[in-house]
Write a protein that holds these residues in place. Structure first.
Motif, PDB file in Angstrom:
ATOM      1  N   THR A   1       0.817  -1.209   0.038  1.00  0.00           N
ATOM      2  CA  THR A   1       0.020  -0.049   0.079  1.00  0.00           C
ATOM      3  C   THR A   1       0.917   1.325   0.049  1.00  0.00           C
ATOM      4  N   ALA A   2       0.581   2.231  -0.779  1.00  0.00           N
ATOM      5  CA  ALA A   2       1.114   3.658  -0.837  1.00  0.00           C
ATOM      6  C   ALA A   2       0.288   4.487  -1.433  1.00  0.00           C
ATOM      7  N   ASP A   3       0.228   5.633  -0.761  1.00  0.00           N
ATOM      8  CA  ASP A   3      -0.503   6.958  -1.343  1.00  0.00           C
ATOM      9  C   ASP A   3      -1.935   6.399  -1.745  1.00  0.00           C
ATOM     10  N   GLY A   4      -2.911   5.892  -1.048  1.00  0.00           N
ATOM     11  CA  GLY A   4      -3.981   5.371  -1.166  1.00  0.00           C
ATOM     12  C   GLY A   4      -4.311   4.319  -2.175  1.00  0.00           C
ATOM     13  N   VAL A   5      -3.212   3.755  -2.611  1.00  0.00           N
ATOM     14  CA  VAL A   5      -3.472   2.578  -3.625  1.00  0.00           C
ATOM     15  C   VAL A   5      -2.976   1.344  -3.024  1.00  0.00           C
ATOM     16  N   ALA A   6      -3.847   0.295  -3.321  1.00  0.00           N
ATOM     17  CA  ALA A   6      -3.540  -1.184  -2.732  1.00  0.00           C
ATOM     18  C   ALA A   6      -3.179  -1.950  -3.810  1.00  0.00           C
ATOM     19  N   LYS A   7      -2.011  -2.593  -3.781  1.00  0.00           N
ATOM     20  CA  LYS A   7      -1.393  -3.591  -4.852  1.00  0.00           C
ATOM     21  C   LYS A   7      -1.625  -4.843  -4.119  1.00  0.00           C
ATOM     22  N   ILE A   8      -2.312  -5.864  -4.805  1.00  0.00           N
ATOM     23  CA  ILE A   8      -2.416  -7.240  -4.431  1.00  0.00           C
ATOM     24  C   ILE A   8      -1.775  -8.158  -5.606  1.00  0.00           C
ATOM     25  N   TYR A   9      -0.790  -8.823  -4.919  1.00  0.00           N
ATOM     26  CA  TYR A   9      -0.219  -9.889  -6.133  1.00  0.00           C
ATOM     27  C   TYR A   9      -0.865 -10.967  -6.051  1.00  0.00           C
ATOM     28  N   ILE A  10      -1.374 -11.533  -7.303  1.00  0.00           N
ATOM     29  CA  ILE A  10      -2.406 -12.826  -7.181  1.00  0.00           C
ATOM     30  C   ILE A  10      -1.529 -13.870  -7.898  1.00  0.00           C
ATOM     31  N   PRO A  11      -1.429 -14.981  -7.333  1.00  0.00           N
ATOM     32  CA  PRO A  11      -0.640 -16.324  -7.928  1.00  0.00           C
ATOM     33  C   PRO A  11      -1.513 -16.579  -9.274  1.00  0.00           C
ATOM     34  N   THR A  12      -0.786 -17.167 -10.297  1.00  0.00           N
ATOM     35  CA  THR A  12      -1.432 -17.234 -11.353  1.00  0.00           C
ATOM     36  C   THR A  12      -2.482 -18.329 -11.385  1.00  0.00           C
ATOM     37  N   GLY A  13      -2.429 -19.250 -10.681  1.00  0.00           N
ATOM     38  CA  GLY A  13      -3.760 -20.304 -10.577  1.00  0.00           C
ATOM     39  C   GLY A  13      -4.898 -19.604 -10.053  1.00  0.00           C
ATOM     40  N   LEU A  14      -4.810 -18.419  -9.146  1.00  0.00           N
ATOM     41  CA  LEU A  14      -5.931 -18.060  -8.708  1.00  0.00           C
ATOM     42  C   LEU A  14      -6.699 -17.241  -9.846  1.00  0.00           C
ATOM     43  N   THR A  15      -6.097 -16.837 -11.050  1.00  0.00           N
ATOM     44  CA  THR A  15      -6.850 -15.997 -11.739  1.00  0.00           C
ATOM     45  C   THR A  15      -7.605 -16.935 -12.745  1.00  0.00           C
ATOM     46  N   PHE A  16      -7.759 -18.161 -12.436  1.00  0.00           N
ATOM     47  CA  PHE A  16      -8.562 -19.359 -13.238  1.00  0.00           C
ATOM     48  C   PHE A  16      -9.646 -19.739 -12.082  1.00  0.00           C
TER      49      PHE A  16
ATOM     50  N   PHE B   1      -4.811  -5.361  -9.069  1.00  0.00           N
ATOM     51  CA  PHE B   1      -4.568  -6.874  -8.957  1.00  0.00           C
ATOM     52  C   PHE B   1      -3.357  -7.182  -9.978  1.00  0.00           C
ATOM     53  N   ILE B   2      -2.322  -7.638  -9.413  1.00  0.00           N
ATOM     54  CA  ILE B   2      -1.160  -7.822 -10.303  1.00  0.00           C
ATOM     55  C   ILE B   2      -0.939  -9.232 -10.179  1.00  0.00           C
ATOM     56  N   GLU B   3      -0.672  -9.753 -11.477  1.00  0.00           N
ATOM     57  CA  GLU B   3      -0.687 -11.354 -11.475  1.00  0.00           C
ATOM     58  C   GLU B   3       0.864 -11.521 -11.514  1.00  0.00           C
ATOM     59  N   LYS B   4       1.230 -12.334 -10.637  1.00  0.00           N
ATOM     60  CA  LYS B   4       2.770 -12.660 -10.317  1.00  0.00           C
ATOM     61  C   LYS B   4       3.073 -13.872 -10.475  1.00  0.00           C
ATOM     62  N   VAL B   5       4.164 -14.014 -11.352  1.00  0.00           N
ATOM     63  CA  VAL B   5       4.513 -15.406 -11.721  1.00  0.00           C
ATOM     64  C   VAL B   5       6.001 -15.292 -11.278  1.00  0.00           C
TER      65      VAL B   5
END
Length: 264
Positions: free
Chosen positions: A173-188, A214-218
């Motif tokens: 989190t920074a400056d009112g923005v939340a960044k959530i890193y999503i495991p690849t498997g969760l995107t399906f 929401f950021i997909e992380k590999v």
């Protein structure tokens, strides 16, 4: 300070029927003892936002005004619990539709993918109640308010655990923005696809963020196992599904289908 709407809290609870049978709990040992343990479930307490519909209405209302550390009991009628029984979901069908022809009242059956309970057998005709086992029931909840979540990271991770069944996903989190890193498997994962917009809107509404990413992380490292699709929905998940899907009428004269039996 008294609990109020919009607070993120950690809640432990046990739900019971009027006869004392337990149908849902956040206590893993108790769940095993009562033979309702779900290996895919999360135990140790749920994070909920008070007033956001994350638990049944009667419990949600009872939380307001209490203090952290409060332990108590609330009796909740069907209209503020899991709703009344819908007579349209009680259907009489031919016994030929059932795999097991040795039917009797009380037997759990599945018809065209819908689960129900046999309530009556007359000759070759069977009456099946496709309502949730919790519908029409007065229930009691014993609960304890463990804490109010104060940090943004706690709030985000708690909300993600509620909707995905995964704890400790990476967030920033920074400056009112939340960044959530999503495991690849969760995107399906269907559960996640239905819940992700709800997660974002609740973080904006209740946690004060102006943006959620929401950021997909590999990575080269093995990913955390993504839970299989749930057998039952929490109230929050059910509401998310209702928002995503148009309402349809049940089919006439045949066929339809709780946490286990829960969900607070």
């Amino acid at each position: 300070m008294a609990i109020q709407k919009g607070d993120f809290i950690k809640l432990n609870y046990t739900g019971k029927f009027e006869d004392g049978r337990i149908f849902d709990t956040t206590d893993e040992d108790l769940a095993k003892k009562e033979d309702i343990f779900n290996p895919r479930g999360l135990y140790g307490g749920d994070v909920v936002i008070v007033g956001a519909g994350h638990t049944i209405e009667g419990l949600d209302e009872d939380l307001e005004g209490k203090e952290v550390g409060y332990s108590g009991t609330v009796v909740i009628p069907p209209e503020k619990a899991f709703g009344p029984s819908n007579p349209k979901l009680i259907e009489t069908i031919s016994i030929t539709k059932l795999k097991d022809r040795n039917v009797r009242p009380g037997l759990a059956v599945e018809v065209d993918g819908r689960r129900g309970i046999v309530t009556r057998v007359i000759g070759r005709r069977v009456t099946v109640d496709f309502n949730s086992p919790l519908a029409g029931k007065t229930v009691t909840y014993d609960y304890t308010i463990e804490k109010v979540l104060e940090t943004d990271i706690e709030k985000i991770q708690g909300l993600l655990a509620l909707y995905t069944g995964l704890r400790d996903l990476e967030v920033e989190t920074a400056d009112g923005v939340a960044k959530i890193y999503i495991p690849t498997g969760l995107t399906f994962n269907q559960r996640w696809l239905m819940a992700k917009n709800r997660v974002a809107s609740e973080l904006i509404k209740y946690a004060g963020f102006k943006e959620v990413q929401f950021i997909e992380k590999v990575t080269a490292e093995p990913e955390a196992e993504v839970p299989a699709e749930p057998e039952a929905e929490t109230k929050a998940e059910a509401e998310t599904k209702a928002e995503a899907e148009p309402e349809t009428e049940p089919e006439p004269e045949v066929e339809t289908g709780g946490s286990s039996e829960s969900e607070a």
